[in-house]
Enzyme design. Structure first.
Site, PDB file in Angstrom:
ATOM      1  N   ASP A  18       0.861  -1.184   0.000  1.00 12.90           N
ATOM      2  CA  ASP A  18       0.000   0.000   0.000  1.00 12.90           C
ATOM      3  C   ASP A  18       0.897   1.234   0.000  1.00 12.90           C
ATOM      4  OD1 ASP A  18       0.946   0.256   2.594  1.00 12.90           O
ATOM      5  OD2 ASP A  18      -1.032   0.266   3.552  1.00 12.90           O
ATOM      6  N   CYS A  75       3.408  -3.117   3.999  1.00 13.89           N
ATOM      7  CA  CYS A  75       2.517  -2.012   4.377  1.00 13.89           C
ATOM      8  C   CYS A  75       3.195  -1.305   5.548  1.00 13.89           C
ATOM      9  CB  CYS A  75       1.096  -2.475   4.676  1.00 13.89           C
ATOM     10  SG  CYS A  75       0.857  -3.493   6.142  1.00 13.89           S
ATOM     11  N   THR A  77       2.960  -1.755   8.840  1.00 14.32           N
ATOM     12  CA  THR A  77       3.442  -2.728   9.822  1.00 14.32           C
ATOM     13  C   THR A  77       3.696  -4.107   9.235  1.00 14.32           C
ATOM     14  OG1 THR A  77       1.162  -3.367  10.293  1.00 14.32           O
ATOM     15  CG2 THR A  77       2.115  -1.610  11.676  1.00 14.32           C
ATOM     16  N   HIS A 108      10.279 -24.214   8.528  1.00 13.15           N
ATOM     17  CA  HIS A 108       9.263 -24.971   9.266  1.00 13.15           C
ATOM     18  C   HIS A 108       7.847 -24.775   8.740  1.00 13.15           C
ATOM     19  CE1 HIS A 108      11.713 -25.684  13.227  1.00 13.15           C
ATOM     20  NE2 HIS A 108      12.364 -26.049  12.135  1.00 13.15           N
ATOM     21  N   HIS A 143       7.674 -31.244   9.626  1.00 13.08           N
ATOM     22  CA  HIS A 143       7.051 -29.944   9.358  1.00 13.08           C
ATOM     23  C   HIS A 143       6.039 -30.037   8.219  1.00 13.08           C
ATOM     24  CE1 HIS A 143       9.850 -28.370  12.194  1.00 13.08           C
ATOM     25  NE2 HIS A 143      10.865 -28.844  11.495  1.00 13.08           N
ATOM     26  N   ARG A 146       2.720 -30.869   9.661  1.00 14.06           N
ATOM     27  CA  ARG A 146       2.101 -29.721  10.344  1.00 14.06           C
ATOM     28  C   ARG A 146       1.560 -28.702   9.345  1.00 14.06           C
ATOM     29  NH1 ARG A 146       7.203 -29.923  14.475  1.00 14.06           N
ATOM     30  NH2 ARG A 146       6.466 -31.751  15.616  1.00 14.06           N
TER      31      ARG A 146
HETATM   32  C1  RB5 Z   1      -1.829   2.564   6.661  1.00 14.27           C
HETATM   33  O1  RB5 Z   1      -1.874   3.758   7.362  1.00 14.27           O
HETATM   34  C2  RB5 Z   1      -1.569   1.424   7.604  1.00 14.27           C
HETATM   35  O2  RB5 Z   1      -2.687   1.216   8.419  1.00 14.27           O
HETATM   36  C3  RB5 Z   1      -1.228   0.154   6.833  1.00 14.27           C
HETATM   37  O3  RB5 Z   1      -0.144   0.386   5.990  1.00 14.27           O
HETATM   38  C4  RB5 Z   1      -0.839  -1.051   7.664  1.00 14.27           C
HETATM   39  O4  RB5 Z   1       0.125  -0.736   8.603  1.00 14.27           O
HETATM   40  C5  RB5 Z   1      -1.964  -1.817   8.211  1.00 14.27           C
HETATM   41  O5  RB5 Z   1      -1.797  -2.907   8.811  1.00 14.27           O
END
Ligand code: RB5
Length: 158
Positions: A18, A75, A77, A108, A143, A146
């Site tokens: 994104d 993205c 996070t 794994h 593995h 699993r």
């Molecule tokens: C965008 O602001 C942010 O929410 C997205 O990139 C991501 O971190 C969501 O999990």
């Protein structure tokens, strides 16, 4: 929409992000080009605000269909885009912020997609995570049983 780059010996990689992962996607794309690894970029292609599930789904489908062997998602996070990718049947996406998890996700879990947070890791570490993910083979053995159990959960859903 996607663009293919450079044909190398490795299989096709799908990449997507994104807006919050746009800068790191560019860094990873340059890395893949330098390594001669062919990839398809599923966007986003601008810094305009957009919705991470669209790219998680697109990259997930490219991997699940066999069009691409592995996927790389970015993205803010890595969490949201990774959750979205894991909704695609056949995807095993691991969010990784360090190399140990990336290595184990391949050894794994036979992860076929990795998700990274541009707001979490710096570009140097991110490239090491990508390198680890792409160069580590699934260990199989116990593995495999699993991982088969993970995939069987999908068959019990509907
Ligand atoms: C965008 O602001 C942010 O929410 C997205 O990139 C991501 O971190 C969501 O999990």
């Amino acid at each position: 929409m996607f663009y293919a780059h450079l044909r190398g010996e490795e299989s096709m990689i799908a990449i997507g992000s994104d807006h919050a992962g746009f800068g790191l996607k560019a860094e990873i794309s340059k890395y893949l080009e330098r390594k001669g690894i062919e990839f398809k970029d599923f966007g986003t292609f601008t810094e305009d605000s957009t919705d991470y599930p669209d790219y998680g789904e697109a990259v997930g489908k490219a991997v699940a269909s066999g069009e691409c062997e592995k996927g790389i998602l970015i993205c803010g996070t890595g969490v949201g885009i990774g959750i979205a990718a894991n909704k695609v049947r056949g995807v095993r996406c691991a969010v990784c912020s360090e190399c140990y998890s990336a290595e184990m996700a391949r050894l794994h879990n036979n992860a076929n997609v990795i998700a990274i947070g541009e707001r979490v890791v710096g570009p140097g570490l991110a490239l090491k995570i990508v390198e680890t993910f792409l160069s580590t083979e699934f260990e199989g053995g116990r593995h495999a049983r699993r991982v088969s159990k993970i995939m069987a959960i999908e068959d019990r859903q509907h």
